[in-house]
Every structure is written in structure tokens, then in C-alpha cells.
Motif scaffolding. Structure first.
Motif, PDB file in Angstrom:
ATOM      1  N   GLN A   1       0.874  -0.841   0.120  1.00 36.60           N
ATOM      2  CA  GLN A   1      -0.078   0.227  -0.317  1.00 36.60           C
ATOM      3  C   GLN A   1       0.726   0.703  -0.138  1.00 36.60           C
ATOM      4  O   GLN A   1       1.790   1.200   0.304  1.00 36.60           O
ATOM      5  CB  GLN A   1      -1.104   0.112   1.520  1.00 36.60           C
ATOM      6  N   ALA A   2       1.010   1.866  -1.103  1.00 36.22           N
ATOM      7  CA  ALA A   2       1.289   3.276  -1.175  1.00 36.22           C
ATOM      8  C   ALA A   2       0.573   4.307  -0.520  1.00 36.22           C
ATOM      9  O   ALA A   2      -0.544   5.034  -0.805  1.00 36.22           O
ATOM     10  CB  ALA A   2       1.884   3.758  -2.644  1.00 36.22           C
TER      11      ALA A   2
ATOM     12  N   GLU B   1      -4.780   2.358  -2.562  1.00 34.86           N
ATOM     13  CA  GLU B   1      -5.609   1.347  -2.054  1.00 34.86           C
ATOM     14  C   GLU B   1      -4.465   0.361  -2.413  1.00 34.86           C
ATOM     15  O   GLU B   1      -3.362  -0.056  -2.837  1.00 34.86           O
ATOM     16  CB  GLU B   1      -6.499   0.747  -3.146  1.00 34.86           C
ATOM     17  N   ARG B   2      -4.246  -0.494  -0.911  1.00 33.04           N
ATOM     18  CA  ARG B   2      -4.072  -2.203  -1.265  1.00 33.04           C
ATOM     19  C   ARG B   2      -4.053  -2.281  -2.571  1.00 33.04           C
ATOM     20  O   ARG B   2      -4.806  -3.236  -2.690  1.00 33.04           O
ATOM     21  CB  ARG B   2      -4.127  -2.627  -0.140  1.00 33.04           C
ATOM     22  N   GLU B   3      -2.911  -3.275  -2.354  1.00 31.36           N
ATOM     23  CA  GLU B   3      -2.712  -4.224  -4.405  1.00 31.36           C
ATOM     24  C   GLU B   3      -1.978  -5.170  -4.187  1.00 31.36           C
ATOM     25  O   GLU B   3      -1.147  -4.955  -3.497  1.00 31.36           O
ATOM     26  CB  GLU B   3      -2.328  -3.288  -4.775  1.00 31.36           C
TER      27      GLU B   3
ATOM     28  N   ALA C   1       6.496   1.836  -0.658  1.00 30.33           N
ATOM     29  CA  ALA C   1       5.087   1.206  -0.052  1.00 30.33           C
ATOM     30  C   ALA C   1       4.774   0.791   1.287  1.00 30.33           C
ATOM     31  O   ALA C   1       6.333   0.444   1.608  1.00 30.33           O
ATOM     32  CB  ALA C   1       4.094   1.046  -1.231  1.00 30.33           C
ATOM     33  N   VAL C   2       3.898   0.022   1.925  1.00 33.31           N
ATOM     34  CA  VAL C   2       4.034  -0.780   3.165  1.00 33.31           C
ATOM     35  C   VAL C   2       4.320  -1.902   2.630  1.00 33.31           C
ATOM     36  O   VAL C   2       2.953  -1.717   1.840  1.00 33.31           O
ATOM     37  CB  VAL C   2       3.404  -0.256   4.628  1.00 33.31           C
ATOM     38  N   TYR C   3       4.652  -2.766   2.275  1.00 31.09           N
ATOM     39  CA  TYR C   3       4.396  -4.018   2.310  1.00 31.09           C
ATOM     40  C   TYR C   3       3.701  -5.259   3.109  1.00 31.09           C
ATOM     41  O   TYR C   3       4.858  -4.791   4.232  1.00 31.09           O
ATOM     42  CB  TYR C   3       5.902  -5.208   1.694  1.00 31.09           C
ATOM     43  N   PHE C   4       3.135  -6.255   3.055  1.00 30.08           N
ATOM     44  CA  PHE C   4       2.583  -6.799   3.517  1.00 30.08           C
ATOM     45  C   PHE C   4       2.549  -8.153   3.769  1.00 30.08           C
ATOM     46  O   PHE C   4       2.320  -8.660   2.197  1.00 30.08           O
ATOM     47  CB  PHE C   4       0.453  -6.538   4.055  1.00 30.08           C
TER      48      PHE C   4
ATOM     49  N   GLN D   1       8.175  -0.951   5.946  1.00 33.05           N
ATOM     50  CA  GLN D   1       7.763  -0.137   4.873  1.00 33.05           C
ATOM     51  C   GLN D   1       9.526  -0.187   3.880  1.00 33.05           C
ATOM     52  O   GLN D   1      11.012  -0.574   4.523  1.00 33.05           O
ATOM     53  CB  GLN D   1       8.783   1.070   5.932  1.00 33.05           C
ATOM     54  N   VAL D   2       9.097   0.281   2.569  1.00 35.79           N
ATOM     55  CA  VAL D   2       9.468   0.282   1.129  1.00 35.79           C
ATOM     56  C   VAL D   2       9.886   1.317   0.869  1.00 35.79           C
ATOM     57  O   VAL D   2       8.887   1.467   0.316  1.00 35.79           O
ATOM     58  CB  VAL D   2       9.980  -0.937   0.353  1.00 35.79           C
TER      59      VAL D   2
END
Length: 119
Positions: free
Chosen positions: A39-40, A44-46, A92-95, A114-115
Motif C-alpha cells: 500500500q502506497a 489502495e492496497r494491492e 510502499a508498506v509491504y504486508f 516499509q520499503v
């Protein structure tokens, strides 16, 4: 319950690489897939990538195919996301998420890592 912990994020220059790790613990025996979303800011989260636990099949978003690679360590219930040729748009934050045949939305999500890719 399943606990999900991501690690490996950070700051990298464009063209660089990072490897994210996701460790799942707890009741992991019912895991059917593990995946990565991002999610940037303001977006929206992708979906990014996923790996089916039984067959080992991998799936990628078009935006990362050929640059990112998902892999696993079965013994440690860990998945990795190797990210190469990173671009600022990958910031983005990577989940990480563990799916136990309930769909991603109802899966077990980590807190995110966070990346940041600088140009």
C-alpha cells in the motif's frame, strides 16, 4: 491463531534490491497460501505476489513480474520476496498475509514493513 511478522524493508536507491521475509507461527498447519500486498500513500492496497502452499505455484502482479520473486522455506513457515530492479513506484508498506482457505481479506496479516526507493 497465526502470527505473521515481516522484516527486511528499508531504503534503497532505484535499481537496487531488497529481500523481504515473512515468518508465520502458531496454527500454521491449515495454511493454503501466503502472499504479499503493498500500500502506497494515498492508494489502495494491492496484490504483489503469492505462493500456494501445497503446489508451490507462484503468482505475480503484472507490475512486478520479472523483477520480484516469491519463495518459501517450508520447514520454517517463511516466505521471501526478492525484489530486484526497484523503482520509486515500488515505494510502499509491504504486508504479508497467510491464507487458510478463507480468502486474503480474512487471512492473517502482518503489521507491514516499509520499503522506500529513492530516485
Amino acid at each position: 491463531q497465526v502470527q505473521v511478522v515481516e522484516s527486511g524493508g528499508g531504503l534503497v536507491q532505484a535499481g537496487g534490491s531488497l529481500r523481504l521475509s515473512c515468518a508465520a507461527s502458531g496454527r500454521t498447519s491449515s495454511t493454503t497460501a501466503m502472499g504479499w500486498f503493498r500500500q502506497a500513500p494515498g492508494k489502495e492496497r494491492e496484490f504483489v505476489a503469492a505462493l500456494s502452499w501445497s503446489a508451490g505455484s507462484t503468482f505475480y502482479a503484472d507490475s512486478v513480474r520479472g523483477r520480484f520473486s516469491i519463495s518459501r522455506d517450508n520447514a520454517n513457515n517463511t516466505v521471501y520476496l526478492q525484489m530486484n530492479s526497484l523503482q520509486p513506484k515500488d515505494t510502499a508498506v509491504y504486508f504479508c498475509v497467510v491464507d487458510q482457505n478463507t480468502g486474503w481479506a480474512r487471512g492473517y496479516w502482518g503489521q507491514g514493513t516499509q520499503v522506500t526507493v529513492s530516485s
